[in-house]
Design an enzyme around this catalytic site. Structure first.
Site, PDB file in Angstrom:
ATOM      1  N   GLY B  36       9.204   2.296  10.283  1.00 28.01           N
ATOM      2  CA  GLY B  36       8.554   1.358  11.196  1.00 28.01           C
ATOM      3  C   GLY B  36       7.469   2.127  11.935  1.00 28.01           C
ATOM      4  O   GLY B  36       7.632   3.321  12.223  1.00 28.01           O
ATOM      5  N   ALA B  37       6.374   1.467  12.217  1.00 28.89           N
ATOM      6  CA  ALA B  37       5.228   2.182  12.779  1.00 28.89           C
ATOM      7  C   ALA B  37       5.612   2.939  14.052  1.00 28.89           C
ATOM      8  O   ALA B  37       5.323   4.125  14.191  1.00 28.89           O
ATOM      9  CB  ALA B  37       4.104   1.183  13.071  1.00 28.89           C
ATOM     10  N   ASP B 108      10.514  -8.885   3.190  1.00 26.46           N
ATOM     11  CA  ASP B 108      11.580  -9.860   3.373  1.00 26.46           C
ATOM     12  C   ASP B 108      12.072  -9.644   4.803  1.00 26.46           C
ATOM     13  O   ASP B 108      13.158  -9.133   5.036  1.00 26.46           O
ATOM     14  CB  ASP B 108      12.687  -9.606   2.329  1.00 26.46           C
ATOM     15  CG  ASP B 108      13.852 -10.579   2.472  1.00 26.46           C
ATOM     16  OD1 ASP B 108      13.697 -11.592   3.170  1.00 26.46           O
ATOM     17  OD2 ASP B 108      14.916 -10.300   1.902  1.00 26.46           O
ATOM     18  N   GLY B 234     -12.413  10.321   8.703  1.00 24.10           N
ATOM     19  CA  GLY B 234     -11.756  10.987   9.819  1.00 24.10           C
ATOM     20  C   GLY B 234     -11.609  10.056  11.000  1.00 24.10           C
ATOM     21  O   GLY B 234     -11.431   8.842  10.821  1.00 24.10           O
ATOM     22  N   GLY B 260      -1.417   6.677   9.070  1.00 26.49           N
ATOM     23  CA  GLY B 260      -1.924   6.200  10.359  1.00 26.49           C
ATOM     24  C   GLY B 260      -0.954   6.494  11.494  1.00 26.49           C
ATOM     25  O   GLY B 260      -1.354   6.943  12.572  1.00 26.49           O
ATOM     26  N   ASP B 261       0.316   6.263  11.229  1.00 22.24           N
ATOM     27  CA  ASP B 261       1.319   6.567  12.253  1.00 22.24           C
ATOM     28  C   ASP B 261       1.340   8.068  12.550  1.00 22.24           C
ATOM     29  O   ASP B 261       1.509   8.481  13.702  1.00 22.24           O
ATOM     30  CB  ASP B 261       2.704   6.123  11.778  1.00 22.24           C
ATOM     31  CG  ASP B 261       2.749   4.634  11.478  1.00 22.24           C
ATOM     32  OD1 ASP B 261       1.963   3.873  12.089  1.00 22.24           O
ATOM     33  OD2 ASP B 261       3.569   4.231  10.625  1.00 22.24           O
ATOM     34  N   ASP B 297       7.473   7.414   4.674  1.00 22.93           N
ATOM     35  CA  ASP B 297       6.634   7.405   5.866  1.00 22.93           C
ATOM     36  C   ASP B 297       6.802   8.649   6.716  1.00 22.93           C
ATOM     37  O   ASP B 297       5.892   9.059   7.422  1.00 22.93           O
ATOM     38  CB  ASP B 297       6.999   6.199   6.751  1.00 22.93           C
ATOM     39  CG  ASP B 297       6.479   4.899   6.174  1.00 22.93           C
ATOM     40  OD1 ASP B 297       6.231   4.835   4.970  1.00 22.93           O
ATOM     41  OD2 ASP B 297       6.327   3.944   6.951  1.00 22.93           O
TER      42      ASP B 297
END
Lengths: 319, 319, 319, 319, 319, 319
Positions: B36-37, B108, B234, B260-261, B297
């Protein structure tokens, strides 16, 4: 209305492979799959939504049943398979390696059930109900009786107005080039459409190495519709005065095997769906691109995913 | 002294994925992870040595517990999680492919426990004890009550002098661009710091495609500190008249997700450790580079390994 | 006739590794292998068809037995191994990552059985029956008694007319550069042939960074036959006035480890088979290329496959 | 209020095991886990909902971090761990087999970080904030400094009114029976509660083989509360004139290891929750039954599942 | 001649399970299968050689397609499936454990595509072409529209002379016993044949716990043909004055799930093949015995293997 | 002194098996091993410390090499193997199931390299240097030339004073019972020692079903030393007027295959080590017990572990 859009005939083998980068000699586990040129085509075309059938002979044991299950799972009709109580499952071992190692294959296919097919086994009733028939040069190479079976099937189609396609697919481990050239030539002439790799055109029939010249030579030799393919250059066709061609697509190659079958499948799908040859060949290179990114011969793509590749819009993640 | 350096809020989902290069449709086994982010950020910052907490609602079943175990294992405080006896675990399936196949994701996640969070569940006592608060634009997109919860948290921080950061993270499968643009705009204004992908800046608010111009547009719109990011170019920031920027690092990409996280986590780690923004963003791109080489992740890097990447000295084997 | 073509001496360790791209910290399963510089050489040369032996001390437990089984399986004679009831198995953990992550190794090798080898354990009767002896700079670095054992073996060979080769293989985790330089220098002088990485030549003895100059410096310092290697540039030798060199081969690298050992093995195989040095080094870079495409240290290639690589004909699939 | 319900001290090792029924010598993959008598107890009690902490020394590398992650994931506080830059991870290999093969274990635990613990490392501030302290006879067997550390911890508890429990857990590979008997006797006397396997009571101190007589002998020797356990017969306690006992439960045994730790954990959980000893021991045998059906030392049960076993209602599927 | 021997209707779910003996909470990988009471029956009967079809609604994504592929692979006709672009795949998680742990199941099936079936989706043309129709009490429990769909299908069969069977299969997680009893009673009366577990007969309708008495009570209540089953005692039927019964077979149970479906499949196969009920039930218990020795719901047996079990001759290895 | 203690002759096959409890038809992965009656004996005796050799013909491909590697790894001398460039690897598939399912085996062994062995391939120089020769009734069943090869080997031994043993090992899939009885009878007479399963004695030669009577009948028919075996009853011998017997040992059976070979190996090991027959047979049942608890044919036991089983002291965990 015909019962099947596409009817195919050939051998499907048990395919045993260690994990990528492992040598077969060091493996402790093998992945188990089933693959064959004609059943690959039948599966892909079925997955794209058309009605296909595959005929062969399989051993009546768990390996034969697992093979039929896999094809049936993709939607191929397998109800006419000939089940053999005696013969064995054709088998091959495949090892993946990055250059300078290459893919290596060891066949153990002698005396397979499929190699014992005979013309009288052919389900002509069903074949008669089909729009198109497809076979490759591997099937007649398996045995004399398989050669006769291929011959019988192509002639039956010719007599009954069923469009035929023939993919040369030369296998040097099954027969030598001169023999293959002599024995496959009549099929190339007889078939309405021929797929031939540039490499095979050069090796078997001494056609020019330049792909544009090769397609002329092939067309002159066989007539009908010919498509010469080359992994790097794409596919070049000659058909009734038209010479459509498509380039190959940029791909991060995962596994080369199965790309030729995917090209044939995509093209046949296009033609069966009523596309002009040029557009159909675009579907061919699109499906081949997906096959090159797939471990194993079979592409699990859907029509929607294929269309995105054909239109060049795939690759971006939507979430 | 505050109890936590960083407090985060959001949904963490069960993430099921076949082996790389396999289609989900052909898989027989799925790898099981949780991602999860916001919890990615909390985990990474905790792994680098700071005190972090994550708040959400999880189902009171083995999936929810396994999720909490994983985060707790990385050092994130999970003691304030709201446990739901009724709601389900948000789930997604992810399939990796090389071009022209791309990464594909099937969500889902409807009716998940997290999507049923309400403002009154917020552990304000704990939030009050935190130095920084971080949330992304995914959380308010989950449901109306999640929107209200995000709003309540940001306002509480503003009132209590807790520094806030907001990562836009637009999810087109959860809401359309105009709605997202309208609903996320106030949060961007309210937050002390905004992370926004160039792609989102363009799509949602029509900012310029040139990244240097985009940061000006973003700064003019939201004020505070804004950081516009682009995988290829960047990160470009604008903060109180200063405009630090960092290029992206050369990386053999294994998995794009989570980069990104990781950038947000590295930057926040730097700021919480007292670095100037420019240096903090260097930690951000360093951690993103490690994330890009990691399946899944979460980056299992240590502070020492991150520092080697930041200083460009990694990659050589010492033995 | 001698009993062995090649006799080697050194430590082989248990090698535990998570799947590629996983961090060791996140692993739940480890692959189990055995590897050591000298036994890698002995295995490769045995696989190519010559008679080899390896001497070491192993713990008398399932790990030690599995190590001996693996080497014996490749055809290495392990009958003279010293079995220790007390000492442990040297162990290391290895994690693969793509840049900016690199390969990382954690050693847990202290107090291993091998590190407790003493000169009196040496099976001199067998060594006397060998055509060549090979050892690396890792063995004398393990302990004082291992240093003495290496010294005794090299001297015995010198006295008994057995050709010797020495691969510098500096290990910075075992000793510092000045110590290693001082302690290894006599072995380099004593051995008939020295393999040295350019990196080690520079770091330990301050030789020039230019590989052509480095081979001159090495030859001036140690005499005999010296081969300076560099992954990118290939191998440059100096031997009795001749200066053969070979470039490196284009390879899709899967795993860098073991390439140096494979170069030594290929070269020694060539020399033992009666090739001139230049051709032998070609076999060295050929085997190194195969090693670079193999996960793990050991190359499962056959002589036939190696010869295809040496002649540049591999990589094309025959089927 | 105290900070922790239970504080434990001891070594946790890396536990490497092949799949069940495989010999270690034939394994190609090992499952990776972490286990230790005291951390097993701390994990189980934490999973049941109480606050626990574990103290030890771990190597500052991925193996040490993975160990801490696992314990932290179960909810054990690991923040006071001593991290060693030099010492190694204690390791053992375990092989499962059915009779006449049995479970076999090979230790490689010498010079581990844990074995180098010293009394001055003890986090006395935290220990002071704990309700109970638990340690086993393995810890003092690791080294002289570990013996002193155990002694210091038990004495500190005695002086500060913290209830202590001691599980004899004799390890014949670490010391011989007479030495262990002499060295552990004072701890058994000093601890408020002693867990001792009937087998150890007989071997170390010559107590009667009859379990009812053994508990009398143990109580006479050590006083306080003693619990004598036997896999087949259950557990028999003697405490201030009361002699509660519980039988063993019918179980399909999957893995015997960890059952003793689970019994201690269940009993301590019960006592910490305010149950009388008889009921607490019921929780002990309940948790042991779950441990016997679990591969690996750790039980992933929840309090709810444990209570169902204790009440005999588990095993029926609800769907 | 009819097109299908057996037509079934119901939900098939994604079934995710960790390896045996592992807790779901500790799993890192899940095995992926598809299972549903009615499709289990259709698959088994198809595998035995008859023509079967299964109707349901599936999500139009890789999970839905993989489900259809699996069923089609076993020979079930899936061409009439309703594909939903919106709804999700019903999912459940299953954990295997030995006593006192039992099998545990967690459902995540709300809002599945199947639960949104409506009567108008029914492919009545195909149903009309079938010899028999089979459904269980799970389907009407999914939703009101599923209840109506079940009702419509049974009535259509009644009106069109298609023999129907109904397997009660009470699911306590979907509805409570009084509701289920009231809602399922009419279906039991309407169906030509009812399968009911003794446990359900007792719980839902208060029938006697004695199985012989229960079959009388069921017959009196519902008429037609009733078969009461009990894992330990076998199956007891009452049909037009006859009361055939079969005992259960000795089995080393590997997995209890799916045995009830296998019993129904074997019995229906027998009846469709023209056997008397007593003999058909023998095929039912034979297939159930094979199901109990199979991980997962589906039996991969062939008719030949089933016949060997029915005749008691299996279990001896021929080689 | 002889070069080998035991020389064996026979076929070793590739053995492919799905995980236990899975049907071959549903497998996606197969475990890869190599097994053969005579090489099993040679491996086990080598593992126990004696010098053994195995002769056969293998295909010159990775499968053949992997087979030789495995045997060599256990210490069997494989240097005299005949390598065939043409013939294939004998292969079989094995599926494990619990009752009423049993173990099932599918052979694909026709035209294997081993089946093409001829008497002139026999390495008589090496055979002459051996103390004992062992072969089973499988080898002569493979082909006429294999029959002749077996005959030649036994006669050569007789002429050269090498003690021979023959294990009947009837394989009904290779020939029928009357043929086997007639063809194997001379070998039983010729061999110095015969191992025969009671089942084979009854089926092939109509010997009594009572094992004590069967050994009398066998001894009367063949003379020399005969050992009749039965899994449940143990082994009963008759040798020069003595009739030693041993009972079978209590075992939790994991895999029945390989137990007969292990019994022969243990007995031969005992005899070669100078034990009286009774004691040697004890080693035979001990090794068989270990084989029964091992997945796969080969026992990885050490002499020490075998001796513990023989003395009944195994099974207790020492730690």
């Amino acid at each position: 209305m015909s019962q099947y859009d596409l009817f195919t005939l050939g051998e499907t083998m048990l395919r045993l492979s260690p994990a990528p980068n492992l040598y077969l000699e060091q493996a402790k586990q093998l992945d188990m799959n089933f693959a064959g040129a004609e059943s690959n085509v039948a599966s892909s075309v079925a997955r794209l939504g058309l009605r296909t059938a595959w005929f062969s002979s399989l051993p009546n044991n768990p390996l034969g049943r697992a093979c039929a299950n896999q094809l049936r799972g993709h939607g191929v009709d397998t109800s006419m398979i000939h089940w053999s109580d005696e013969a064995r499952m054709g088998t091959y071992y495949i090892e993946y390696g990055t250059p300078p190692r290459g893919i290596r294959v060891w066949y153990d296919r002698k005396n397979s059930a499929a190699s014992q097919m005979t013309p009288d086994m052919l389900p002509l009733d069903v074949l008669r109900q089909s729009r198109r028939f497809h076979v490759t040069g591997i099937t007649p190479a398996l045995s004399d009786s398989c050669y006769a079976t291929t011959q019988a099937a192509l002639s039956f189609c010719q007599e009954n107005g069923i469009t035929t396609s023939f993919d040369v697919n030369y296998r040097s481990l099954l027969w030598d080039a001169p023999t293959a050239a002599a024995k496959l030539d009549p099929f190339c002439k007889q078939a309405d459409m021929v797929f031939v790799a540039l490499r095979d055109a050069v090796n078997l029939w001494g056609m020019p190495e330049n792909i544009e010249e090769a397609r002329i030579a092939a067309y002159e030799r066989w007539g009908g519709c010919v498509i010469v393919t080359s992994g790097h250059q794409g596919a070049f066709a000659s058909d009734s005065g038209q010479t459509p061609s498509v380039g190959s697509r940029p791909v991060d190659i995962v596994d080369r095997l199965g790309a030729g079958d995917a090209f044939a499948a995509g093209t046949l799908y296009g033609l069966l769906s009523g596309m002009p040859l040029q557009e159909a060949m675009n579907y061919g290179t699109g499906l081949a691109a997906l096959a090159l990114t797939t471990l194993g011969d079979l592409v699990y793509a859907t029509r929607e995913e294929l269309e995105q590749v054909v239109m060049g819009s795939s690759g971006s993640l939507r979430r």
